[in-house]
Design a protein around this motif. Structure first.
Motif, mmCIF file in Angstrom:
data_model
loop_
_atom_site.group_PDB
_atom_site.id
_atom_site.type_symbol
_atom_site.label_atom_id
_atom_site.label_comp_id
_atom_site.label_asym_id
_atom_site.label_seq_id
_atom_site.Cartn_x
_atom_site.Cartn_y
_atom_site.Cartn_z
ATOM 1 N N ARG A 1 45.188 -7.741 0.216
ATOM 2 C CA ARG A 1 44.209 -7.524 1.282
ATOM 3 C C ARG A 1 42.807 -7.336 0.703
ATOM 4 O O ARG A 1 41.825 -7.842 1.231
ATOM 5 C CB ARG A 1 44.558 -6.299 2.123
ATOM 6 C CG ARG A 1 45.780 -6.409 3.019
ATOM 7 C CD ARG A 1 45.875 -7.728 3.696
ATOM 8 N NE ARG A 1 46.923 -7.792 4.697
ATOM 9 C CZ ARG A 1 48.226 -7.805 4.471
ATOM 10 N NH1 ARG A 1 48.699 -7.705 3.238
ATOM 11 N NH2 ARG A 1 49.086 -7.915 5.458
ATOM 12 N N ARG B 1 41.465 -10.607 -0.366
ATOM 13 C CA ARG B 1 40.999 -11.387 0.776
ATOM 14 C C ARG B 1 39.673 -10.840 1.315
ATOM 15 O O ARG B 1 38.808 -11.588 1.753
ATOM 16 C CB ARG B 1 42.051 -11.380 1.877
ATOM 17 C CG ARG B 1 42.060 -12.710 2.584
ATOM 18 C CD ARG B 1 43.013 -12.777 3.743
ATOM 19 N NE ARG B 1 44.361 -12.363 3.445
ATOM 20 C CZ ARG B 1 45.199 -11.916 4.392
ATOM 21 N NH1 ARG B 1 44.783 -11.780 5.630
ATOM 22 N NH2 ARG B 1 46.433 -11.599 4.088
ATOM 23 N N ARG B 2 39.545 -9.520 1.273
ATOM 24 C CA ARG B 2 38.313 -8.893 1.752
ATOM 25 C C ARG B 2 37.117 -9.393 0.949
ATOM 26 O O ARG B 2 36.088 -9.768 1.489
ATOM 27 C CB ARG B 2 38.448 -7.375 1.579
ATOM 28 C CG ARG B 2 37.751 -6.568 2.614
ATOM 29 C CD ARG B 2 37.863 -5.109 2.254
ATOM 30 N NE ARG B 2 36.743 -4.702 1.444
ATOM 31 C CZ ARG B 2 36.726 -3.577 0.727
ATOM 32 N NH1 ARG B 2 37.779 -2.786 0.696
ATOM 33 N NH2 ARG B 2 35.665 -3.248 0.045
ATOM 34 N N THR C 1 35.792 -13.018 1.552
ATOM 35 C CA THR C 1 35.053 -13.407 2.751
ATOM 36 C C THR C 1 33.565 -13.584 2.469
ATOM 37 O O THR C 1 32.851 -14.153 3.266
ATOM 38 C CB THR C 1 35.212 -12.371 3.891
ATOM 39 O OG1 THR C 1 34.973 -11.078 3.369
ATOM 40 C CG2 THR C 1 36.587 -12.427 4.511
ATOM 41 N N ASP D 1 36.906 -4.965 7.247
ATOM 42 C CA ASP D 1 36.713 -6.403 7.016
ATOM 43 C C ASP D 1 37.932 -7.234 7.377
ATOM 44 O O ASP D 1 37.889 -8.453 7.289
ATOM 45 C CB ASP D 1 36.397 -6.667 5.533
ATOM 46 C CG ASP D 1 35.164 -5.916 5.095
ATOM 47 O OD1 ASP D 1 34.090 -6.205 5.626
ATOM 48 O OD2 ASP D 1 35.288 -5.021 4.238
ATOM 49 N N LEU D 2 39.027 -6.569 7.728
ATOM 50 C CA LEU D 2 40.274 -7.314 7.932
ATOM 51 C C LEU D 2 40.594 -7.452 9.415
ATOM 52 O O LEU D 2 40.220 -6.606 10.215
ATOM 53 C CB LEU D 2 41.433 -6.578 7.256
ATOM 54 C CG LEU D 2 41.397 -6.478 5.733
ATOM 55 C CD1 LEU D 2 42.554 -5.637 5.239
ATOM 56 C CD2 LEU D 2 41.444 -7.846 5.088
ATOM 57 N N ASP E 1 46.195 -7.342 10.113
ATOM 58 C CA ASP E 1 46.364 -6.947 8.713
ATOM 59 C C ASP E 1 46.408 -5.439 8.568
ATOM 60 O O ASP E 1 47.173 -4.893 7.767
ATOM 61 C CB ASP E 1 45.222 -7.490 7.851
ATOM 62 C CG ASP E 1 45.399 -8.958 7.541
ATOM 63 O OD1 ASP E 1 45.527 -9.721 8.504
ATOM 64 O OD2 ASP E 1 45.426 -9.323 6.361
ATOM 65 N N LEU F 1 49.486 -3.374 6.939
ATOM 66 C CA LEU F 1 49.349 -2.413 5.847
ATOM 67 C C LEU F 1 49.970 -1.072 6.232
ATOM 68 O O LEU F 1 50.644 -0.434 5.428
ATOM 69 C CB LEU F 1 47.873 -2.208 5.503
ATOM 70 C CG LEU F 1 47.277 -3.167 4.486
ATOM 71 C CD1 LEU F 1 45.791 -2.918 4.327
ATOM 72 C CD2 LEU F 1 47.958 -3.016 3.134
#
Lengths: 266, 319
Positions: free
Chosen positions: A9, A12-13, A16, B107-108, B112, B116
């Motif tokens: 995650r 991926r953050r 961006t 940001d997700l 997501d 998590l």
């Protein structure tokens, strides 16, 4: 698994923000070119400085550019998120989750490092390979594997130090002063400014024993084949010992912070 | 056994202040009693409003209940354990929603964050799917699952946060100002959801709020805290009675008239054909309305509820 999920995650953050990545690769490349010519001039005068030849020196420059962001020499990474969350009081949310905070942030930072390695690491390296004949890849499988291992340890070491700096916000509310100091120390003692091996004695010995040597000097020496066999294992062991010491210290600091310090805000 | 049991709970902060008047760098140590000798208990399945003015010690109490702040005095158990010593263990059994903070990842996409949380709380996949589907339907989050949290509106984010706090089936849900900043429609929807949650799953709710309507819609019981001490613990009606708070009946007469005279209410103000009548908040409005309608030609009527701040202020000026 939780930590893998956290790491992907975070990866991926970071991914961006493509514009920032492209600009970063450009900057790393420009500095890489400048440093390469400067080092070549230096090694032209002293062809065996620090036991390196001109080719080693140019390779060292580009390893440095590749690791600058990956290892977060200057600071940054998920520890900056932590410091900010301490300042705003959002850390309260991290604290009531049923997972260890340090493992959580470390996993995130490894995800970030993976992203920076694939972009800001590999980008300039490809350019170096195209532009400089002197740039060399590791000469053996052992060196390549050793480098990868050493790089992971480098990220963890840097994380442990940045963690301590970020945790200072529990008492100081703001990490930025300490973060700048830590960044300057890291820049100097990692070998990012100049390879530690060309420091005059006793500075050379001292610098090589400090944890910051893990950031760049140790992985670079393994890449260049300067540390092989038992010596390679000793290099990795030294990194491991520092990690154990620093992460242990970080855990202690976190514990005393959570017990004693008021969570700000709210 | 009580789910939450606080006995003589206290939290003192030490603040260092510059000496006033003297021109020195020395700082005086000063103790601030954020929470002082508070005793209460909450049974499973209750919906309790924990109210008080700003700085009364509400958030400090919530932080102690979740275990992120250590009490400096008294005893506290939640679900049978001492929160600050068993913070991680307790975290699996409680849910927390902070109106002014988010547990979601900025940001997700929403999805997501939920995934998590599934891993953090080690929620069984089948249970996770079931809960997620239920909350997504109830809170109408279906279209938002793939939107990054930073692009959500406050109301949408709050619904996301509430889902996040409930995925692991907590026994108790703490809500710290859950409706702050929301519009009337969103507030109504949220209250409706919380009522359903309590009725269907038996989740215990403890909420702090400034909005009296939150309390009226949700809580059978209110605990009032002020200056760190417990000021009231009981029903909302009882609070009104004790605080002597008044409701207001606004009467629009067809024509101007002298002050209305009916039993059980008194006129506070007259302005043309409009008159304001006060009557005790714990009394029914029906006889007053009936009496007014029987004796006067009424064009319109409305009732204003007392403000929670007023009730508490009243409570304090009396004690």
């Amino acid at each position: 698994m939780l930590y893998v999920a956290v790491a992907t995650r975070t990866f991926r953050r970071y991914s961006t923000y493509v514009g920032a990545t492209v600009a970063g690769i450009f900057t790393n490349s420009v500095f890489g070119v400048i440093y390469s010519f400067a080092y070549l001039a230096l090694w032209d005068q002293r062809p065996d400085a620090g036991g390196y030849d001109g080719s080693d020196a140019v390779t060292y420059v580009w390893i440095g550019q590749a690791l600058l962001m990956t290892v977060a020499v200057w600071g940054g990474g998920t520890t900056d998120d932590l410091a900010e969350r301490i300042r705003t009081g959002d850390v309260a949310i991290d604290l009531y989750r049923p997972v260890g905070m340090m493992g959580w942030y470390l996993a995130g930072d490894l995800g970030r490092a993976a992203y920076h390695l694939l972009t800001r690491g590999i980008g300039p390296t490809v350019l170096a390979w195209l532009l400089f004949d002197q740039f060399d890849f590791p000469g053996s499988v052992q060196a390549a594997l050793g480098f990868v291992l050493s790089l992971v340890l480098a990220v963890v070491t840097s994380f442990a130090i940045r963690w301590l700096v970020a945790c200072s916000a529990f008492w100081l509310l703001d990490q930025s002063g300490l973060r700048m100091m830590a960044g300057a120390l890291a820049l100097f003692f990692s070998g990012m400014a100049l390879p530690l091996v060309i420091f005059p004695e006793p500075w050379r010995t001292i610098a090589l024993a400090l944890p910051w040597a893990s950031y760049l000097q140790t992985p670079a020496d393994i890449w260049l084949g300067k540390r092989e066999g038992l010596d390679l294992l000793a290099a990795l062991a030294q990194q491991g010992v520092w990690i154990a010491v620093l992460l242990g210290l970080g855990q202690l600091v976190l514990r005393s912070a959570t017990r004693k310090v008021v969570v700000q805000g709210g | 056994m009580a789910l939450i049991d606080a006995t003589d709970l206290s939290r003192t902060f030490v603040v260092r202040r510059k000496d006033a008047g003297r021109r020195s760098l020395r700082r005086r140590r000063e103790e601030v009693h954020a929470v002082h000798g508070v005793t209460f208990s909450v049974e499973p399945g209750e919906m309790v409003g924990y109210i008080g003015p700003n700085g009364a010690g509400k958030s400090t109490t919530i932080k102690m209940l979740t275990g992120i702040l250590v009490p400096t005095g008294g005893r506290l158990t939640v679900a049978g354990v001492e929160p600050s010593r068993h913070r991680t263990e307790l975290a699996r059994r409680i849910g927390v929603v902070f109106g002014q903070r988010t547990t979601l990842w900025w940001d997700l996409p929403l999805r997501d964050s939920f995934e998590l949380l599934q891993k953090i709380y080690a929620i069984e996949p089948a249970r996770y799917r079931e809960n997620l589907d239920a909350f997504v339907t109830l809170l109408e989050l279906g279209d938002l699952l793939d939107t990054p949290v930073r692009q959500l509106s406050l109301g949408q984010r709050m619904r996301g946060d509430i889902t996040a706090a409930l995925l692991h089936d907590p026994e108790v849900l703490y809500l710290d100002e859950p409706t702050i900043g929301l519009d009337v429609v969103s507030k109504g929807r949220l209250r409706e959801f919380l009522r359903t949650l309590n009725a269907e799953r038996g989740t215990t709710l403890l909420l702090t709020t400034h909005d009296l309507q939150d309390i009226e819609a949700l809580c059978d019981r209110v605990i009032v805290i002020d200056h760190g001490t417990l000021a009231y613990d009981g029903t909302l009606a009882g609070l009104h009675g004790r605080g002597g708070s008044m409701r207001t009946l606004v009467v629009d007469l067809v024509d101007e008239a002298p002050a209305i005279s009916v039993p059980g209410a008194s006129v506070r103000r007259v302005e043309g054909p409009r008159q304001w009548l006060s009557f005790p908040a714990d009394a029914s409005a029906a006889p007053v309305v009936a009496a007014v309608a029987a004796s006067y030609a009424v064009a319109d009527l409305s009732i204003q509820e007392p403000d929670i701040e007023d009730v508490i202020r009243e409570l304090y000026s009396r004690s």
